[in-house]
Design a protein around this motif. Structure first.
Motif, PDB file in Angstrom:
ATOM      1  N   LEU A  71      18.954 -42.027  -5.842  1.00  0.00           N
ATOM      2  CA  LEU A  71      19.219 -43.161  -4.955  1.00  0.00           C
ATOM      3  C   LEU A  71      19.153 -44.482  -5.715  1.00  0.00           C
ATOM      4  O   LEU A  71      19.958 -45.386  -5.459  1.00  0.00           O
ATOM      5  N   ASP A  72      18.228 -44.607  -6.663  1.00  0.00           N
ATOM      6  CA  ASP A  72      18.162 -45.811  -7.496  1.00  0.00           C
ATOM      7  C   ASP A  72      19.456 -45.999  -8.279  1.00  0.00           C
ATOM      8  O   ASP A  72      19.973 -47.107  -8.386  1.00  0.00           O
ATOM      9  N   SER A  73      19.975 -44.905  -8.816  1.00  0.00           N
ATOM     10  CA  SER A  73      21.192 -45.004  -9.625  1.00  0.00           C
ATOM     11  C   SER A  73      22.401 -45.366  -8.772  1.00  0.00           C
ATOM     12  O   SER A  73      23.372 -45.928  -9.281  1.00  0.00           O
ATOM     13  N   LEU A  74      22.346 -45.063  -7.490  1.00  0.00           N
ATOM     14  CA  LEU A  74      23.479 -45.350  -6.606  1.00  0.00           C
ATOM     15  C   LEU A  74      23.358 -46.696  -5.896  1.00  0.00           C
ATOM     16  O   LEU A  74      24.289 -47.123  -5.218  1.00  0.00           O
ATOM     17  N   ALA A  75      22.236 -47.361  -6.070  1.00  0.00           N
ATOM     18  CA  ALA A  75      21.993 -48.625  -5.368  1.00  0.00           C
ATOM     19  C   ALA A  75      22.988 -49.716  -5.771  1.00  0.00           C
ATOM     20  O   ALA A  75      23.275 -50.610  -4.989  1.00  0.00           O
ATOM     21  N   ARG A  83      31.149 -46.186  -1.507  1.00  0.00           N
ATOM     22  CA  ARG A  83      29.738 -45.855  -1.722  1.00  0.00           C
ATOM     23  C   ARG A  83      29.387 -44.540  -1.040  1.00  0.00           C
ATOM     24  O   ARG A  83      28.730 -43.685  -1.634  1.00  0.00           O
ATOM     25  N   THR A  84      29.841 -44.380   0.181  1.00  0.00           N
ATOM     26  CA  THR A  84      29.550 -43.155   0.922  1.00  0.00           C
ATOM     27  C   THR A  84      30.094 -41.943   0.169  1.00  0.00           C
ATOM     28  O   THR A  84      29.385 -40.947  -0.018  1.00  0.00           O
ATOM     29  N   ARG A  85      31.343 -42.026  -0.291  1.00  0.00           N
ATOM     30  CA  ARG A  85      31.929 -40.915  -1.046  1.00  0.00           C
ATOM     31  C   ARG A  85      31.158 -40.659  -2.339  1.00  0.00           C
ATOM     32  O   ARG A  85      30.896 -39.519  -2.702  1.00  0.00           O
ATOM     33  N   THR A  86      30.789 -41.732  -3.029  1.00  0.00           N
ATOM     34  CA  THR A  86      30.046 -41.593  -4.290  1.00  0.00           C
ATOM     35  C   THR A  86      28.685 -40.946  -4.053  1.00  0.00           C
ATOM     36  O   THR A  86      28.273 -40.054  -4.801  1.00  0.00           O
ATOM     37  N   VAL A  87      27.985 -41.392  -3.006  1.00  0.00           N
ATOM     38  CA  VAL A  87      26.658 -40.835  -2.701  1.00  0.00           C
ATOM     39  C   VAL A  87      26.773 -39.367  -2.314  1.00  0.00           C
ATOM     40  O   VAL A  87      26.005 -38.524  -2.794  1.00  0.00           O
ATOM     41  N   ILE A  88      27.734 -39.038  -1.461  1.00  0.00           N
ATOM     42  CA  ILE A  88      27.900 -37.654  -1.032  1.00  0.00           C
ATOM     43  C   ILE A  88      28.243 -36.766  -2.226  1.00  0.00           C
ATOM     44  O   ILE A  88      27.683 -35.682  -2.393  1.00  0.00           O
ATOM     45  N   ALA A  90      27.556 -37.336  -5.422  1.00  0.00           N
ATOM     46  CA  ALA A  90      26.389 -37.254  -6.312  1.00  0.00           C
ATOM     47  C   ALA A  90      25.323 -36.335  -5.722  1.00  0.00           C
ATOM     48  O   ALA A  90      24.711 -35.533  -6.445  1.00  0.00           O
ATOM     49  N   LEU A  91      25.108 -36.417  -4.423  1.00  0.00           N
ATOM     50  CA  LEU A  91      24.119 -35.566  -3.768  1.00  0.00           C
ATOM     51  C   LEU A  91      24.534 -34.096  -3.862  1.00  0.00           C
ATOM     52  O   LEU A  91      23.722 -33.233  -4.200  1.00  0.00           O
TER      53      LEU A  91
END
Length: 191
Positions: A71-75, A83-88, A90-91
């Motif tokens: 989460l820190d790296s995606l902040a 962002r949503t696509r990137t977070v999903i 990465a998760l």
């Protein structure tokens, strides 16, 4: 030959325990199994962790650290659809890299809940990481249905992934991204 440091020995125990708890279940995995795989005695393991419950707490803390780092790296990614696509993405990548022991996969949830009941600070930290993840995915004010769908998805992922152990990782990654996206923004279907 250099002797492993205390931190290296502890890290080895945590890594092995995480995998064994996920694969075999918390109740089934013995401290002897973990210690033996690490090349140490049960007494050495108990020197570093006072009990099996303390070892599980260390595993959970490490998984929470892993999610926090993600989460820190995606902040730095600006809020919005990218962002949503990137977070999903990465998760999904992190979950599958740790398969079968995903970031929070530690065996049946009821076993985890029983052990963590004696570690209230970890329960609180678990809740804080979940809320942070919800905020990163759904924004500062997720709807109750978004919260429920995402929470059910995250808690359901570890046991579900065991059922798809034979599915190639790249294929499962695509499906996992779809599931997480649908949990966040379900497709509109007539009722």
């Amino acid at each position: 030959m250099r002797r492993p440091s205390r931190d290296e020995v502890r890290a080895a125990f945590v890594t092995i325990a995480a995998r064994r708890f996920a694969e075999d279940g918390y109740q089934t995995t013995s401290l002897e199994d973990i210690a033996g795989e690490a090349g140490y005695s049960k007494a050495a393991l108990l020197y570093h962790f006072g009990s099996k419950e303390d070892l599980l707490a260390a595993v959970v803390a490490e998984r929470l650290d892993e999610v926090d780092r993600l989460l820190d790296s995606l902040a730095a990614v600006p809020p919005g659809p990218d962002r949503t696509r990137t977070v999903i993405d990465a998760l999904a990548t992190v979950v599958l890299e740790r398969r079968p022991a995903g970031p929070l996969a530690l065996g049946p949830a009821n076993e985890l809940a029983l052990v963590l009941a004696d570690h209230p600070s970890l329960v609180e930290r678990f809740r804080a990481v979940r809320e942070r993840l919800l905020e990163v995915l759904a924004g500062p004010d997720p709807s109750p249905s978004q919260q429920l769908r995402l929470t059910m998805t995250f808690y359901g992922l570890p046991p579900a992934l065991h059922e798809f152990a034979d599915v190639p990782t790249d294929e499962l990654h695509r499906h996992l991204v779809d599931v997480l996206s649908d949990a966040l923004h379900p497709p509109k279907e007539p009722r």
